[in-house]
Design a protein around this motif. Sequence first.
Motif, PDB file in Angstrom:
ATOM      1  N   MET A  34       0.839  -1.206   0.000  1.00 13.28           N
ATOM      2  CA  MET A  34       0.000   0.000   0.000  1.00 13.28           C
ATOM      3  C   MET A  34       0.872   1.253   0.000  1.00 13.28           C
ATOM      4  O   MET A  34       0.567   2.246  -0.700  1.00 13.28           O
ATOM      5  N   HIS A  35       1.953   1.199   0.778  1.00  9.55           N
ATOM      6  CA  HIS A  35       2.880   2.332   0.778  1.00  9.55           C
ATOM      7  C   HIS A  35       3.476   2.529  -0.610  1.00  9.55           C
ATOM      8  O   HIS A  35       3.559   3.673  -1.103  1.00  9.55           O
ATOM      9  N   LEU A  56       3.965   5.206  -5.748  1.00  5.06           N
ATOM     10  CA  LEU A  56       3.921   5.117  -7.215  1.00  5.06           C
ATOM     11  C   LEU A  56       2.855   6.035  -7.780  1.00  5.06           C
ATOM     12  O   LEU A  56       3.044   6.627  -8.859  1.00  5.06           O
ATOM     13  N   THR A  57       1.739   6.178  -7.077  1.00  5.22           N
ATOM     14  CA  THR A  57       0.695   7.107  -7.511  1.00  5.22           C
ATOM     15  C   THR A  57       1.241   8.529  -7.514  1.00  5.22           C
ATOM     16  O   THR A  57       1.018   9.316  -8.460  1.00  5.22           O
ATOM     17  N   ALA A 111       1.734   0.919 -15.482  1.00  2.00           N
ATOM     18  CA  ALA A 111       1.677  -0.552 -15.562  1.00  2.00           C
ATOM     19  C   ALA A 111       2.105  -1.179 -14.229  1.00  2.00           C
ATOM     20  O   ALA A 111       1.469  -2.121 -13.727  1.00  2.00           O
ATOM     21  N   THR A 112       3.197  -0.619 -13.683  1.00  2.00           N
ATOM     22  CA  THR A 112       3.647  -1.139 -12.386  1.00  2.00           C
ATOM     23  C   THR A 112       2.589  -0.918 -11.328  1.00  2.00           C
ATOM     24  O   THR A 112       2.359  -1.785 -10.457  1.00  2.00           O
ATOM     25  N   LEU A 113       1.925   0.231 -11.404  1.00  2.04           N
ATOM     26  CA  LEU A 113       0.871   0.523 -10.435  1.00  2.04           C
ATOM     27  C   LEU A 113      -0.280  -0.475 -10.570  1.00  2.04           C
ATOM     28  O   LEU A 113      -0.837  -0.944  -9.567  1.00  2.04           O
ATOM     29  N   LEU A 135      -1.388  -2.901  -7.788  1.00  2.16           N
ATOM     30  CA  LEU A 135      -2.768  -2.943  -7.272  1.00  2.16           C
ATOM     31  C   LEU A 135      -3.333  -4.367  -7.321  1.00  2.16           C
ATOM     32  O   LEU A 135      -4.044  -4.798  -6.407  1.00  2.16           O
ATOM     33  N   ASN A 136      -3.016  -5.072  -8.420  1.00  2.00           N
ATOM     34  CA  ASN A 136      -3.438  -6.472  -8.493  1.00  2.00           C
ATOM     35  C   ASN A 136      -2.801  -7.290  -7.372  1.00  2.00           C
ATOM     36  O   ASN A 136      -3.441  -8.158  -6.752  1.00  2.00           O
ATOM     37  N   THR A 137      -1.514  -7.005  -7.145  1.00  3.90           N
ATOM     38  CA  THR A 137      -0.824  -7.689  -6.052  1.00  3.90           C
ATOM     39  C   THR A 137      -1.477  -7.357  -4.715  1.00  3.90           C
ATOM     40  O   THR A 137      -1.641  -8.230  -3.843  1.00  3.90           O
ATOM     41  N   GLN A 138      -1.873  -6.115  -4.560  1.00  2.18           N
ATOM     42  CA  GLN A 138      -2.539  -5.703  -3.315  1.00  2.18           C
ATOM     43  C   GLN A 138      -3.858  -6.443  -3.138  1.00  2.18           C
ATOM     44  O   GLN A 138      -4.179  -6.922  -2.041  1.00  2.18           O
ATOM     45  N   VAL A 139      -4.604  -6.557  -4.237  1.00  4.51           N
ATOM     46  CA  VAL A 139      -5.876  -7.288  -4.166  1.00  4.51           C
ATOM     47  C   VAL A 139      -5.619  -8.756  -3.824  1.00  4.51           C
ATOM     48  O   VAL A 139      -6.316  -9.368  -3.001  1.00  4.51           O
ATOM     49  N   MET A 140      -4.560  -9.327  -4.496  1.00  2.97           N
ATOM     50  CA  MET A 140      -4.211 -10.717  -4.211  1.00  2.97           C
ATOM     51  C   MET A 140      -3.815 -10.886  -2.750  1.00  2.97           C
ATOM     52  O   MET A 140      -4.224 -11.857  -2.085  1.00  2.97           O
ATOM     53  N   GLN A 141      -3.058  -9.930  -2.249  1.00  2.00           N
ATOM     54  CA  GLN A 141      -2.651  -9.994  -0.842  1.00  2.00           C
ATOM     55  C   GLN A 141      -3.861  -9.888   0.087  1.00  2.00           C
ATOM     56  O   GLN A 141      -3.968 -10.610   1.083  1.00  2.00           O
ATOM     57  N   GLU A 142      -4.770  -9.018  -0.266  1.00  2.00           N
ATOM     58  CA  GLU A 142      -5.977  -8.869   0.558  1.00  2.00           C
ATOM     59  C   GLU A 142      -6.817 -10.149   0.523  1.00  2.00           C
ATOM     60  O   GLU A 142      -7.379 -10.567   1.540  1.00  2.00           O
TER      61      GLU A 142
END
Length: 423
Positions: free
Chosen positions: A307-308, A313-314, A381-383, A387-394
């Motif tokens: 998230m950080h 990146l944003t 693209a990295t973002l 974000l997909n990784t964040q969703v996967m982590q969640e």
Amino acid sequence: MHRLAFQEKTIPYNGLVEQNLVIVPPVRPKYTPRDWDLNNRTKNIFSVNQQTLAERVICESERVIDETKFTTELNKNESDFRLKERISDIKFRLEELTKQKKDAHVEEEALKVYKQRTLDAIDTLKEIALPLCQKCIIMREMRQGVDLVCDDVDKELKRELGVINGSVELLHKLMDEGVEQLRKLRATIYLLDRDLSNKEKSIQIDEKNIELRSNQMGMKVYDGTVPLDPYNNTDPEWIKVTNANIENTAKEINSAQTLRSYIDQVLKQAAEDIRQQVERTNAAFSKRISEMRYTKIKLENVHKETMHQVNELTRNVTKLETEIAEKEGYVALAQMRMANRAHRPSLELCKDNVYDSLKREMAALRANISKLDQMVVQSRATLRYLLNTQVMQEEEINLKTSSLKIDEADCMTLRESLNFQNF
């Protein structure tokens, strides 16, 4: 004695009537003095002989009376003694049978207690332990995703289910053996009761026989229909049957005691096996919960860092876009300058150092904007990936939270009641 014979001439009766003659009876014979004397002496001798015989008969009768009286009393006393001896023997056997019956009843009640213990153990396992174990297995099947793994907890739960089912099956066999042993005990008690009843009746009959007297009222020669010699076995056979009842009862009591000891041992062993397996399963649960909690915390820390990074990146994308906007202002400025210088008059419209500088500035600006655009594309693209990784982590965190709830809150709470110290 000599008799005189007379010869008479017989005359027909019809002839006598015709002749009108009177019939005179014949003359009676007479004896001689010798005949008379001989007759008297003979009668005298016969009388003396009969008197002598009578005296001998009287003496013999008195002897026989005394002898039979003595024999009768002796036989009666012998019969009385044998009756008392028999009563004493029967009472001794009666006490032995009564003791065996008491021991058999005590063992029967004890075996009933063990039968109830076994039944309670079966009910506890079937109504508490087995459903809880099955419920834990079913609840763990509700895990999602990669958490639906055949881990040590699953293996221990299956072993626990096998131990419980095996214990229930073994206890059912013990129940059948206990029921059969109770039946055998009750059969021996029935035989003891029948033997006791017969012996008590026999004692009553023999005690009544002892009280009987030959001169009492109503005593008469037996004229019943039951034979006086109805016996179909001997005294050794009687002793053998009684001893067999006592020995069979002792044997069944010993078998019941052995079975109770075995039942007690099996109940303790079953409780110990289940307790150990429950402890192993709980240990596997604790280990799995610790691993799950550690993984969840690790994922949460990574998610926090992700998230950080997303925020950073944003901000980086925004910064790049700001830089691109600034560079576009410089491009506009350079283009405006070049456009303005394109309006120079006549010979002044030449490629001077300013032109070369503006051209290099424009080229540098376009190159920088292109780099910045590439960085924006790469950052976006990295973002997206981040974000997909964040969703996967969640999602993983939610899975771990759900798995932790199933194992820790649901299963372990249920398993708190699986505490079998003994049955």
